[in-house]
Scaffold this active site. Structure first.
Site, mmCIF file in Angstrom:
data_model
loop_
_atom_site.group_PDB
_atom_site.id
_atom_site.type_symbol
_atom_site.label_atom_id
_atom_site.label_comp_id
_atom_site.label_asym_id
_atom_site.label_seq_id
_atom_site.Cartn_x
_atom_site.Cartn_y
_atom_site.Cartn_z
ATOM 1 N N HIS A 178 -13.182 3.502 -8.339
ATOM 2 C CA HIS A 178 -11.717 3.718 -8.557
ATOM 3 C C HIS A 178 -11.211 4.456 -9.236
ATOM 4 O O HIS A 178 -11.537 4.345 -10.874
ATOM 5 C CB HIS A 178 -11.212 2.297 -7.918
ATOM 6 C CG HIS A 178 -9.569 2.326 -7.357
ATOM 7 N ND1 HIS A 178 -9.239 3.235 -7.531
ATOM 8 C CD2 HIS A 178 -9.761 2.070 -6.237
ATOM 9 C CE1 HIS A 178 -7.934 3.184 -6.731
ATOM 10 N NE2 HIS A 178 -8.453 2.430 -5.007
ATOM 11 N N THR A 203 -5.909 11.752 -11.982
ATOM 12 C CA THR A 203 -5.557 13.293 -11.961
ATOM 13 C C THR A 203 -4.543 13.219 -10.883
ATOM 14 O O THR A 203 -5.122 13.919 -9.721
ATOM 15 C CB THR A 203 -5.925 14.458 -11.954
ATOM 16 O OG1 THR A 203 -7.507 14.265 -11.221
ATOM 17 C CG2 THR A 203 -6.628 14.565 -13.732
ATOM 18 N N LYS A 239 -0.146 4.277 4.605
ATOM 19 C CA LYS A 239 0.196 5.467 3.736
ATOM 20 C C LYS A 239 1.213 6.232 5.350
ATOM 21 O O LYS A 239 1.813 6.088 4.498
ATOM 22 C CB LYS A 239 -1.219 5.931 2.958
ATOM 23 C CG LYS A 239 -1.073 6.705 2.544
ATOM 24 C CD LYS A 239 -2.107 7.907 1.331
ATOM 25 C CE LYS A 239 -2.980 8.632 1.967
ATOM 26 N NZ LYS A 239 -3.675 9.774 1.763
ATOM 27 N N SER A 275 -9.053 6.707 1.553
ATOM 28 C CA SER A 275 -8.286 6.710 2.766
ATOM 29 C C SER A 275 -8.051 7.967 3.231
ATOM 30 O O SER A 275 -7.395 8.088 4.488
ATOM 31 C CB SER A 275 -6.590 5.728 2.375
ATOM 32 O OG SER A 275 -6.445 6.680 1.612
ATOM 33 N N ASP A 305 -7.938 5.262 -11.865
ATOM 34 C CA ASP A 305 -7.145 4.194 -12.506
ATOM 35 C C ASP A 305 -5.530 4.412 -12.422
ATOM 36 O O ASP A 305 -5.124 3.507 -12.875
ATOM 37 C CB ASP A 305 -7.660 4.547 -14.479
ATOM 38 C CG ASP A 305 -6.827 5.563 -14.358
ATOM 39 O OD1 ASP A 305 -6.226 6.644 -13.358
ATOM 40 O OD2 ASP A 305 -6.833 6.049 -16.098
ATOM 41 N N ASP A 306 -5.320 4.872 -11.047
ATOM 42 C CA ASP A 306 -4.024 4.770 -10.714
ATOM 43 C C ASP A 306 -3.764 3.212 -9.756
ATOM 44 O O ASP A 306 -2.830 2.868 -9.673
ATOM 45 C CB ASP A 306 -3.894 6.485 -9.828
ATOM 46 C CG ASP A 306 -4.354 5.881 -8.732
ATOM 47 O OD1 ASP A 306 -5.904 6.008 -9.105
ATOM 48 O OD2 ASP A 306 -4.806 5.853 -7.060
ATOM 49 N N ASP A 351 29.982 -3.871 21.564
ATOM 50 C CA ASP A 351 28.452 -3.641 22.318
ATOM 51 C C ASP A 351 29.089 -3.764 23.967
ATOM 52 O O ASP A 351 27.876 -4.655 24.512
ATOM 53 C CB ASP A 351 27.347 -4.241 21.824
ATOM 54 C CG ASP A 351 26.111 -4.281 22.335
ATOM 55 O OD1 ASP A 351 26.215 -3.266 23.273
ATOM 56 O OD2 ASP A 351 25.262 -4.646 22.859
#
Ligand code: SPV
Ligand code: MG
Length: 432
Positions: A89, A122, A44, A9, A91-92, A204
């Protein structure tokens, strides 16, 4: 040779990505699924590079044999199409928002004996810094302002949630739901006159002045990055509206919606139960023209809101106004209704789309709330505003808590209705 698949991504490529691609490529012939712009935006943040550009960059990385576009976070379609022997992938994804996607992938692979290979994830400090920087860029006025138009172009239909403070802004910014392999988020925020006034304990009726309304925008902007649609009420006098347009643009607001009413404005949901005056087509068109002339940037949008259905002036009047206001320069049309039955909204969309296929149509389905976003989209709407639901759910909850404390002469019984203290003190992120 085994078929290997992984998905990407990112638009900020770093050593960690090159490493994982290198490792994946040692397992077989590697295909990378590049997430579509819409998917990245809803999962994201709005991507800085388009999907096509990201595909070109990733295709050029050593070890990548093929790139394909991936619509949605789910691997389902591509697994069915490519039948990879191995999916790779970090592992997060075992926890957090991607966990259900992982579970689905594992199941799909099990069906035909495919394998999931996970490499330790990492944290790359430089990447985190660049990511934070990209995020903060999205909050800057030019980037934020331009994004609404881009999102409408990209998605066809965007959603906006009401925000009237920093905390409601954060809810609109961060709330995410994973459903059918897709992440859902609101695209934008609506700074409602009703909710801004209500939060200040005022009616309002354009009583909360622009300085105060701008302060609310600022509170929201300080902690968010998503585009803002501002409820400009009637826009006031054309001579005043031009200043409002300039200020909103400067702040980075994407769209102002002004309604074709004049005199003492009351909330539309009162309909004809209170005296409300609709402006003439000529006057209101002049206000739109003045606003468009005052505008300095290309991306700011002025949306003309038509009150003909609210004031029971009929569909012909609504359609005639839509045509006139677009001719006067309106970048979008909002049609409002307070009927539960969406028939008149559908009727408007059908007639309007017969004469105009490009101008975005904005809807506020507070009353006609049974219609799904997909159906609105099919019928030609482009912006759906959830205009007051946070206010309408938040205030009763507070009222109930106040009553619980009063009735018990202590706070113990109210605790079950409250967010734990640990959670409230960590609710606000230190950085957006
Ligand atoms: C608002 O949210 O202030 C609006 C939408 O103008 S409505 O209340 O439906 O008129
Ligand atoms: Mg309003």
């Amino acid at each position: 040779m085994k078929k290997v698949f992984m998905s990407m991504s990112t638009d900020v490529i770093h050593g960690g990505h090159i490493n994982i691609i290198g490792k994946a490529a040692t397992l077989g012939e590697l295909t990378v699924g590049v997430l579509s712009d819409e998917t990245v935006a809803s999962y994201k943040r709005y991507p800085l590079l388009s999907c096509d550009e990201r595909m070109k960059i990733i295709a050029a990385i050593q070890g990548v044999a093929h790139v394909v576009k991936q619509e949605g976070l789910s691997y389902r379609d591509l697994i069915h199409e490519l039948n990879p022997d191995i999916v790779v992938h970090g592992d997060d994804w075992r926890t957090g928002i991607q966990q259900p996607i992982r579970e689905e992938t594992v199941k799909l692979l099990e069906e035909y004996g495919g394998e999931l290979v996970e490499f330790p994830y990492t944290v790359n400090a430089e990447y985190e810094r660049l990511e934070a920087n990209a995020r903060s860029q999205l909050a800057m006025p030019d980037m934020r302002r331009a994004r609404l138009k881009k999102l409408i172009g990209l998605k066809g239909l965007v959603t906006a949630l009401e925000a009237h403070s920093g905390i409601t802004g954060l809810i609109a910014e961060k709330t995410t739901v994973v459903q059918d392999g897709k992440t859902c988020q609101f695209d934008a925020m609506w700074v409602s006159s009703l909710c801004d006034s209500t939060a200040k304990g005022k009616p309002d009726i354009e009583l909360v002045d622009m300085t105060s309304r701008f302060r609310t925008i600022d509170d929201i902007m300080e902690v968010t990055t998503k585009p803002i649609i501002f409820d400009g009420d009637t826009g006031g006098l054309a001579e005043h509206f031009v200043y409002t347009v300039r200020s909103l643009e400067r702040m980075g607001v994407s769209m102002v919606i002004i309604e074709d009413k004049c005199g003492l404005k009351k909330n539309s949901l009162f309909g004809t139960e209170v005296d409300q005056t609709q402006d003439t087509i000529e006057n209101f068109s002049e206000k739109i023209r003045a606003g468009k002339k005052a505008q300095k940037t290309r991306d700011f949008m002025i949306c003309a809101r038509i009150e003909s259905l609210i004031l029971e002036r009929g569909m012909d009047d609504a359609i005639a106004r839509a045509k006139a206001f677009v001719t006067a320069g309106a970048d979008a049309i909002m049609i409002h209704s307070r009927k539960k039955d969406p028939a008149e909204i559908f009727g408007f969309l059908e007639r309007f789309r017969d004469q105009d296929v490009v101008t975005p149509v904005v809807l506020v389905p507070t009353s006609f709330n049974s219609v799904t976003e997909d159906e609105f989209k099919r019928r030609g709407a482009n912006v759906i505003i959830y205009a007051n639901q946070l206010t309408r759910s938040g205030f009763p909850a507070m009222q109930k808590t106040a009553e619980t404390i009063l009735s018990n002469h202590r706070a113990l019984e109210a605790d079950a209705q409250c967010m734990p203290i640990k959670q409230i003190i960590t609710l606000i992120p230190e950085e957006v």
